[in-house]
Design a protein around this motif. Structure first.
Motif, PDB file in Angstrom:
ATOM      1  N   VAL A 181       0.850  -1.188   0.000  1.00 29.17           N
ATOM      2  CA  VAL A 181       0.000   0.000   0.000  1.00 29.17           C
ATOM      3  C   VAL A 181       0.887   1.240   0.000  1.00 29.17           C
ATOM      4  O   VAL A 181       1.989   1.238   0.539  1.00 29.17           O
ATOM      5  CB  VAL A 181      -0.966   0.040   1.211  1.00 29.17           C
ATOM      6  CG1 VAL A 181      -1.908  -1.146   1.187  1.00 29.17           C
ATOM      7  CG2 VAL A 181      -0.204   0.105   2.524  1.00 29.17           C
ATOM      8  N   ASP A 182       0.382   2.283  -0.633  1.00 28.73           N
ATOM      9  CA  ASP A 182       1.090   3.558  -0.702  1.00 28.73           C
ATOM     10  C   ASP A 182       0.196   4.631  -0.106  1.00 28.73           C
ATOM     11  O   ASP A 182      -0.850   4.972  -0.670  1.00 28.73           O
ATOM     12  CB  ASP A 182       1.422   3.896  -2.150  1.00 28.73           C
ATOM     13  CG  ASP A 182       2.310   5.126  -2.284  1.00 28.73           C
ATOM     14  OD1 ASP A 182       2.600   5.757  -1.245  1.00 28.73           O
ATOM     15  OD2 ASP A 182       2.712   5.438  -3.416  1.00 28.73           O
ATOM     16  N   ALA A 183       0.604   5.145   1.044  1.00 30.75           N
ATOM     17  CA  ALA A 183      -0.193   6.162   1.724  1.00 30.75           C
ATOM     18  C   ALA A 183       0.055   7.559   1.173  1.00 30.75           C
ATOM     19  O   ALA A 183      -0.710   8.483   1.478  1.00 30.75           O
ATOM     20  CB  ALA A 183       0.105   6.156   3.220  1.00 30.75           C
ATOM     21  N   ASN A 184       1.124   7.741   0.377  1.00 35.44           N
ATOM     22  CA  ASN A 184       1.409   9.045  -0.235  1.00 35.44           C
ATOM     23  C   ASN A 184       1.313  10.196   0.767  1.00 35.44           C
ATOM     24  O   ASN A 184       0.684  11.218   0.500  1.00 35.44           O
ATOM     25  CB  ASN A 184       0.503   9.307  -1.433  1.00 35.44           C
ATOM     26  CG  ASN A 184       1.006   8.637  -2.702  1.00 35.44           C
ATOM     27  OD1 ASN A 184       0.314   7.776  -3.243  1.00 35.44           O
ATOM     28  ND2 ASN A 184       2.182   9.005  -3.168  1.00 35.44           N
ATOM     29  N   GLN A 185       1.896   9.993   1.952  1.00 33.89           N
ATOM     30  CA  GLN A 185       2.010  11.018   2.993  1.00 33.89           C
ATOM     31  C   GLN A 185       0.669  11.346   3.653  1.00 33.89           C
ATOM     32  O   GLN A 185       0.533  12.378   4.307  1.00 33.89           O
ATOM     33  CB  GLN A 185       2.602  12.325   2.437  1.00 33.89           C
ATOM     34  CG  GLN A 185       3.871  12.170   1.624  1.00 33.89           C
ATOM     35  CD  GLN A 185       4.403  13.503   1.142  1.00 33.89           C
ATOM     36  OE1 GLN A 185       5.040  14.260   1.877  1.00 33.89           O
ATOM     37  NE2 GLN A 185       4.153  13.801  -0.125  1.00 33.89           N
ATOM     38  N   GLY A 186      -0.328  10.462   3.515  1.00 35.16           N
ATOM     39  CA  GLY A 186      -1.677  10.792   3.933  1.00 35.16           C
ATOM     40  C   GLY A 186      -2.006  10.577   5.396  1.00 35.16           C
ATOM     41  O   GLY A 186      -3.100  10.950   5.839  1.00 35.16           O
ATOM     42  N   TYR A 187      -1.087   9.981   6.184  1.00 35.77           N
ATOM     43  CA  TYR A 187      -1.401   9.630   7.569  1.00 35.77           C
ATOM     44  C   TYR A 187      -0.534  10.402   8.564  1.00 35.77           C
ATOM     45  O   TYR A 187       0.452  11.051   8.204  1.00 35.77           O
ATOM     46  CB  TYR A 187      -1.226   8.126   7.779  1.00 35.77           C
ATOM     47  CG  TYR A 187      -2.434   7.333   7.326  1.00 35.77           C
ATOM     48  CD1 TYR A 187      -3.438   7.008   8.225  1.00 35.77           C
ATOM     49  CD2 TYR A 187      -2.575   6.941   5.997  1.00 35.77           C
ATOM     50  CE1 TYR A 187      -4.562   6.298   7.816  1.00 35.77           C
ATOM     51  CE2 TYR A 187      -3.689   6.241   5.579  1.00 35.77           C
ATOM     52  CZ  TYR A 187      -4.686   5.924   6.496  1.00 35.77           C
ATOM     53  OH  TYR A 187      -5.799   5.249   6.091  1.00 35.77           O
ATOM     54  N   THR A 188      -0.926  10.296   9.831  1.00 38.33           N
ATOM     55  CA  THR A 188      -0.147  10.798  10.962  1.00 38.33           C
ATOM     56  C   THR A 188       0.038   9.640  11.932  1.00 38.33           C
ATOM     57  O   THR A 188      -0.651   8.607  11.824  1.00 38.33           O
ATOM     58  CB  THR A 188      -0.879  11.938  11.679  1.00 38.33           C
ATOM     59  OG1 THR A 188      -2.071  11.399  12.292  1.00 38.33           O
ATOM     60  CG2 THR A 188      -1.250  13.055  10.706  1.00 38.33           C
ATOM     61  N   PRO A 189       0.933   9.767  12.922  1.00 37.82           N
ATOM     62  CA  PRO A 189       1.072   8.680  13.899  1.00 37.82           C
ATOM     63  C   PRO A 189      -0.242   8.338  14.591  1.00 37.82           C
ATOM     64  O   PRO A 189      -0.502   7.164  14.889  1.00 37.82           O
ATOM     65  CB  PRO A 189       2.103   9.245  14.883  1.00 37.82           C
ATOM     66  CG  PRO A 189       2.945  10.151  14.057  1.00 37.82           C
ATOM     67  CD  PRO A 189       1.983  10.803  13.103  1.00 37.82           C
ATOM     68  N   ALA A 190      -1.094   9.319  14.828  1.00 35.39           N
ATOM     69  CA  ALA A 190      -2.375   9.045  15.496  1.00 35.39           C
ATOM     70  C   ALA A 190      -3.359   8.359  14.562  1.00 35.39           C
ATOM     71  O   ALA A 190      -4.007   7.368  14.931  1.00 35.39           O
ATOM     72  CB  ALA A 190      -2.973  10.342  16.030  1.00 35.39           C
ATOM     73  N   SER A 191      -3.479   8.854  13.339  1.00 33.99           N
ATOM     74  CA  SER A 191      -4.511   8.322  12.443  1.00 33.99           C
ATOM     75  C   SER A 191      -4.181   6.943  11.908  1.00 33.99           C
ATOM     76  O   SER A 191      -5.080   6.191  11.518  1.00 33.99           O
ATOM     77  CB  SER A 191      -4.749   9.293  11.281  1.00 33.99           C
ATOM     78  OG  SER A 191      -3.601   9.387  10.450  1.00 33.99           O
ATOM     79  N   ILE A 192      -2.887   6.566  11.907  1.00 34.88           N
ATOM     80  CA  ILE A 192      -2.529   5.281  11.313  1.00 34.88           C
ATOM     81  C   ILE A 192      -2.735   4.105  12.262  1.00 34.88           C
ATOM     82  O   ILE A 192      -2.757   2.946  11.832  1.00 34.88           O
ATOM     83  CB  ILE A 192      -1.070   5.310  10.797  1.00 34.88           C
ATOM     84  CG1 ILE A 192      -0.892   4.287   9.676  1.00 34.88           C
ATOM     85  CG2 ILE A 192      -0.076   5.047  11.946  1.00 34.88           C
ATOM     86  CD1 ILE A 192       0.391   4.440   8.910  1.00 34.88           C
ATOM     87  N   GLU A 193      -2.940   4.368  13.541  1.00 37.66           N
ATOM     88  CA  GLU A 193      -3.041   3.270  14.505  1.00 37.66           C
ATOM     89  C   GLU A 193      -4.161   2.298  14.157  1.00 37.66           C
ATOM     90  O   GLU A 193      -4.003   1.080  14.286  1.00 37.66           O
ATOM     91  CB  GLU A 193      -3.239   3.835  15.913  1.00 37.66           C
ATOM     92  CG  GLU A 193      -1.993   4.483  16.500  1.00 37.66           C
ATOM     93  CD  GLU A 193      -0.842   3.497  16.713  1.00 37.66           C
ATOM     94  OE1 GLU A 193      -1.097   2.277  16.831  1.00 37.66           O
ATOM     95  OE2 GLU A 193       0.313   3.944  16.768  1.00 37.66           O
TER      96      GLU A 193
END
Length: 333
Positions: A181-193
């Motif tokens: 998967v390629d998140a292309n910079q779309g997440y943060t440490p909080a949102s990716i959990e």
């Protein structure tokens, strides 16, 4: 390379896409590219670059950048001098690749041999699923080249709930395929959990660029249960040195690092640093994919499906069969 007179021609074109390509934060309706052709006596060398969109590295600006080295080219500018004298980016990439092909044609030796590589072999490439509704992505995973693929890469958008459904929908219809998967910079440490356990459950093998460029220190805040790859977080050989301890793999793209010359250096240095290596490209025709295909001979993960999103590729072009990419020598080099 000898000092025979080298002339240069540059053209910008915008090949039409089969359909818009959507990633986190961007939708592409076309991919403008710069094509460079060098001539020296009877010999020709070609290169193509799309630039780096998130750095405003625009093909429309590249011919002016190349004018600055036209005089040096006429005097026999070589790849090493080009690398040291011109900033990395699409303009340098197109010119660097053209110099490689020009040397191959002057010497009668294939580029793989000039680069110290083994004879190139077909490579398993990932085929990318643009970010659509989950059911649509699942349907696309069964059609055409995606249906033949041995490896798929899903574009995510940072909308966690929808991204989770995308993952589950595609894995449900393609239980056997290698998946990244390629998140292309779309997440943060909080949102990716919330996403991480689903990545594990769906047997995702690689997570590419979860956080924004400039926030690489955030990687230490998360205990990732799968390998991670740096794309936007690593542009060139200098930035490669910052990756160990943060990422497991580097995605090398010739447009980012400024050509095959530096890309080969990066791949070999990455091994020394204990990193795995991936090759990708920013888009374009088979003329852009062919030099990356040679780099792919040194890579663990290959992402070279760029020409498949075009309404019309150059001819001859790379071929896709059974999930593999083939690049005949007559395409480039």
């Amino acid at each position: 390379m000898s000092s025979l007179l080298i002339e240069m021609d540059c053209q910008v074109h915008s090949p039409r896409l089969l359909e818009p390509v959507r990633i986190a934060g961007h939708t592409f309706y076309e991919i403008p590219c710069l094509q460079v052709q060098l001539s020296s006596g009877p010999h020709r060398g070609r290169g193509e670059a799309a630039g780096v969109f998130y750095l405003q590295d625009d093909p429309a600006r590249m011919p002016a950048q190349l004018e600055a080295v036209r005089g040096a080219l006429r005097e026999g500018l070589g790849r090493d001098a080009l690398r040291l004298g011109m900033p990395a980016g699409g303009a340098r990439n197109a010119l660097d690749c053209a110099l490689w092909e020009l040397e191959a044609r002057r010497t009668g030796r294939p580029i793989w041999q000039l680069a110290g590589l083994n004879p190139p072999r077909p490579l398993r490439t990932v085929f990318t699923l643009s970010a659509h509704e989950p059911a649509e992505m699942a349907a696309r995973a069964l059609r055409g080249l995606h249906g033949q693929a041995q490896a798929l890469k899903l574009k995510l958008t940072g909308n966690t709930d929808v991204d989770i459904e995308r993952l589950r929908a595609v894995r449900r219809v393609r239980p056997e395929v290698w998946m990244g998967v390629d998140a292309n910079q779309g997440y943060t440490p909080a949102s990716i959990e919330a996403l991480l356990p689903v990545l594990v459950d769906c047997r995702v093998r690689l997570l590419e660029q979860p956080f924004a460029r400039g926030h690489e220190q955030d990687m230490a805040q998360v205990d990732f249960p799968l390998p991670t790859a740096a794309d936007e977080s690593c542009l060139d050989l200098m930035e490669l040195e910052t990756l160990p301890g943060r990422f497991d793999l580097v995605n090398i793209k010739l447009d980012k690092c400024g050509g095959l010359t530096e890309a080969l250096m990066m791949a070999r240095r990455a091994r020394q640093l204990g990193l795995q290596v991936m090759v990708g490209n920013m888009g374009g025709s088979s003329l852009a994919a062919a030099p990356a295909f040679l780099l792919g001979q040194l890579c663990d993960v290959v992402d070279l499906d760029g020409p498949t999103v075009l309404a019309q590729d150059c001819s001859p072009g790379v071929r896709y069969e059974g999930g593999l990419v083939h690049c005949p020598s007559e395409v480039w080099g």
